[in-house]
Write a protein that holds these residues in place. Structure first.
Motif, short mmCIF file in Angstrom:
data_model
loop_
_atom_site.label_atom_id
_atom_site.label_comp_id
_atom_site.label_asym_id
_atom_site.label_seq_id
_atom_site.Cartn_x
_atom_site.Cartn_y
_atom_site.Cartn_z
N ARG A 30 10.92 -15.01 -16.01
CA ARG A 30 11.59 -13.98 -16.80
C ARG A 30 12.63 -13.26 -15.97
O ARG A 30 12.51 -13.14 -14.75
N ILE A 31 13.64 -12.77 -16.62
CA ILE A 31 14.65 -11.92 -15.98
C ILE A 31 14.16 -10.49 -16.07
O ILE A 31 13.74 -10.03 -17.12
N VAL A 32 14.19 -9.79 -14.94
CA VAL A 32 13.65 -8.43 -14.87
C VAL A 32 14.75 -7.47 -14.45
O VAL A 32 15.48 -7.74 -13.49
N LEU A 33 14.87 -6.37 -15.14
CA LEU A 33 15.82 -5.31 -14.81
C LEU A 33 15.03 -4.03 -14.55
O LEU A 33 14.30 -3.57 -15.42
N LEU A 34 15.14 -3.51 -13.33
CA LEU A 34 14.45 -2.27 -12.99
C LEU A 34 15.41 -1.10 -13.14
O LEU A 34 16.45 -1.07 -12.50
N THR A 35 15.03 -0.15 -13.97
CA THR A 35 15.82 1.07 -14.12
C THR A 35 14.87 2.26 -14.08
O THR A 35 13.73 2.19 -14.53
N ARG A 70 15.33 7.73 -6.47
CA ARG A 70 14.27 7.95 -5.48
C ARG A 70 12.86 7.73 -6.03
O ARG A 70 11.92 8.41 -5.66
N ILE A 71 12.72 6.75 -6.91
CA ILE A 71 11.41 6.45 -7.49
C ILE A 71 10.78 5.21 -6.84
O ILE A 71 9.61 4.94 -7.03
N GLY A 72 11.59 4.41 -6.08
CA GLY A 72 11.06 3.26 -5.36
C GLY A 72 11.59 1.92 -5.83
O GLY A 72 11.01 0.89 -5.50
N LYS A 73 12.68 1.90 -6.56
CA LYS A 73 13.23 0.62 -7.07
C LYS A 73 13.63 -0.29 -5.93
O LYS A 73 13.34 -1.48 -5.96
N THR A 74 14.25 0.23 -4.89
CA THR A 74 14.68 -0.59 -3.76
C THR A 74 13.48 -1.16 -3.03
O THR A 74 13.51 -2.30 -2.58
N SER A 75 12.42 -0.41 -2.93
CA SER A 75 11.21 -0.90 -2.27
C SER A 75 10.59 -2.05 -3.04
O SER A 75 10.06 -2.99 -2.46
N ILE A 76 10.66 -2.00 -4.35
CA ILE A 76 10.14 -3.10 -5.18
C ILE A 76 10.95 -4.35 -4.92
O ILE A 76 10.43 -5.45 -4.81
N TYR A 77 12.25 -4.20 -4.81
CA TYR A 77 13.18 -5.33 -4.62
C TYR A 77 13.02 -5.95 -3.25
O TYR A 77 13.16 -7.14 -3.08
N SER A 78 12.71 -5.15 -2.25
CA SER A 78 12.67 -5.61 -0.86
C SER A 78 11.55 -6.58 -0.60
O SER A 78 10.57 -6.65 -1.18
N GLU A 136 0.81 -1.21 0.00
CA GLU A 136 0.00 0.00 0.00
C GLU A 136 0.85 1.27 0.00
O GLU A 136 0.39 2.33 -0.41
N ASP A 137 2.07 1.17 0.50
CA ASP A 137 2.95 2.35 0.58
C ASP A 137 3.55 2.72 -0.77
O ASP A 137 4.12 3.80 -0.91
N LEU A 138 3.45 1.85 -1.75
CA LEU A 138 3.93 2.14 -3.10
C LEU A 138 2.76 2.73 -3.89
O LEU A 138 2.13 2.07 -4.70
N TYR A 139 2.48 3.96 -3.65
CA TYR A 139 1.29 4.66 -4.14
C TYR A 139 1.04 4.47 -5.63
O TYR A 139 1.89 4.76 -6.45
#
Length: 49
Positions: A32-37, A41-49, A12-15
């Protein structure tokens, strides 16, 4: 401070990112292999966590 410096731990915190999160989950489920770029400060680390 408006934003926490720590990665988000609740979905819920990832608006307004439900579509992106669902798409990532489907990609992982299909092996699939996924690469987030993106910019800082857009939330990439939060997606990974």
């Amino acid at each position: 401070m408006f934003f926490s410096l720590e990665p988000k731990t609740r979905r819920e915190d990832l608006y307004d990112r439900e579509n992106e999160l669902d798409e990532l989950e489907r990609a992982f489920e299909n092996g699939r292999i996924v690469l987030l770029t993106d910019t800082r400060r857009i939330g990439k680390t939060s997606i990974y966590s």
